[in-house]
Motif scaffolding. Structure first.
Motif: not given
Length: 270
Positions: A11-13, A78-82, A99-101
């Motif tokens: 999990v990112a973020g 589910f973070t930010r583009p960069e 999985v990109i949200g």
């Protein structure tokens, strides 16, 4: 992925609002196991157990080293583009699906994601909610049936912390409507109105954005005709729907080593 053992999920973020909702969903899912929890290098959550906010122990400490991705099979982001682009490159390097949200990508970033999908499986959707994606299917039908004589406006509302506008979901709604009518959104979208705008061009799709408080996400598409109007709305009261949709997406990827997919593919709505 080996379906006989739990999916090893990153999990990112991890300390953010959506990250915590994802961790809670993973902790409750018998076929999934949190194996990596990422956050920014300056996050005060670094080093803490990723499930501590639940009063639970996951055995996974929140970290910032992308090399840890080698320990998971799929990353939910589910973070930010960069941030997502940095994670994407690491996932390609380690053979990790995604999985990109995240929303707000520019054309070059979308092209890089599409290129990466030739090597890893990716589900990318601006909204992982099952309800939102069923709403998109309804909009496709409405747009075909109401292709003339109806003005189309898309109104969206989100919490005060959202940094991109219009929302990715609102833009996807516009894209679905435009495509159903044989157009492209870039040719007909109006994102702002101010001053003397003149009469409304009936070929346009208008957008209105609201930001305030803790609104999770409200979207309404208005088809305004003469003597009647049709409104198709979806309102989110919890991010839990996004988390459950994300788990459906990672399960979908289990048998797909590469390719770029969206929630229509996951839910069989094509």
């Amino acid at each position: 992925m080996n379906s006989d053992s739990p999916y090893r999920v990153g999990v990112a973020g991890a300390s953010g609002r959506m990250g915590r909702m994802l961790i809670e969903a993973l902790q409750a899912a018998p076929d999934c196991r949190l194996s990596v929890a990422l956050d920014q290098a300056n996050s005060p959550a670094l080093g803490h157990d990723a499930a501590a906010f639940l009063g639970q122990t996951s055995g996974v400490a929140i970290g910032a080293d992308l090399a840890a991705l080698a320990g998971c099979q799929v990353l939910i982001d589910f973070t930010r583009p960069e941030g997502t682009m940095a994670h994407l490159r690491a996932c390609v390097q380690h053979g990790v699906q995604m999985v990109i949200g995240t929303t707000g990508f520019d054309a070059a970033q979308k092209a890089e994601i599409a290129a990466a999908a030739q090597r890893i499986g990716i589900v990318m959707a601006p909204n992982m909610s099952v309800g939102v994606n069923v709403t998109l299917k309804l909009l496709e039908l409405a747009a075909r049936s109401l292709a003339s004589g109806y003005d189309i406006e898309i109104i969206e509302a989100h919490h005060r912390h959202k940094v991109d506008a219009p929302s990715g979901t609102a833009l996807q709604m516009g894209e679905v409507i435009a495509a159903a009518q044989g157009r492209t959104l870039a040719d007909c979208a109006v994102y702002e109105r101010v001053g003397h705008t003149g009469a409304r061009d009936p070929s346009r799709i208008g957008f209105a954005t609201v930001r305030g408080g803790d609104i999770v996400g409200d979207h309404t598409v208005l088809f305004a005709g003469i003597g009647e109007r049709i409104e198709i709305s979806h309102k989110s009261s919890s991010r839990a729907t996004y988390a459950q949709g994300s788990l459906s997406a990672l399960r979908f990827l289990a048998a797909r080593p590469s390719g770029l997919y969206d929630m229509f593919d996951v839910l069989g709505l094509r």
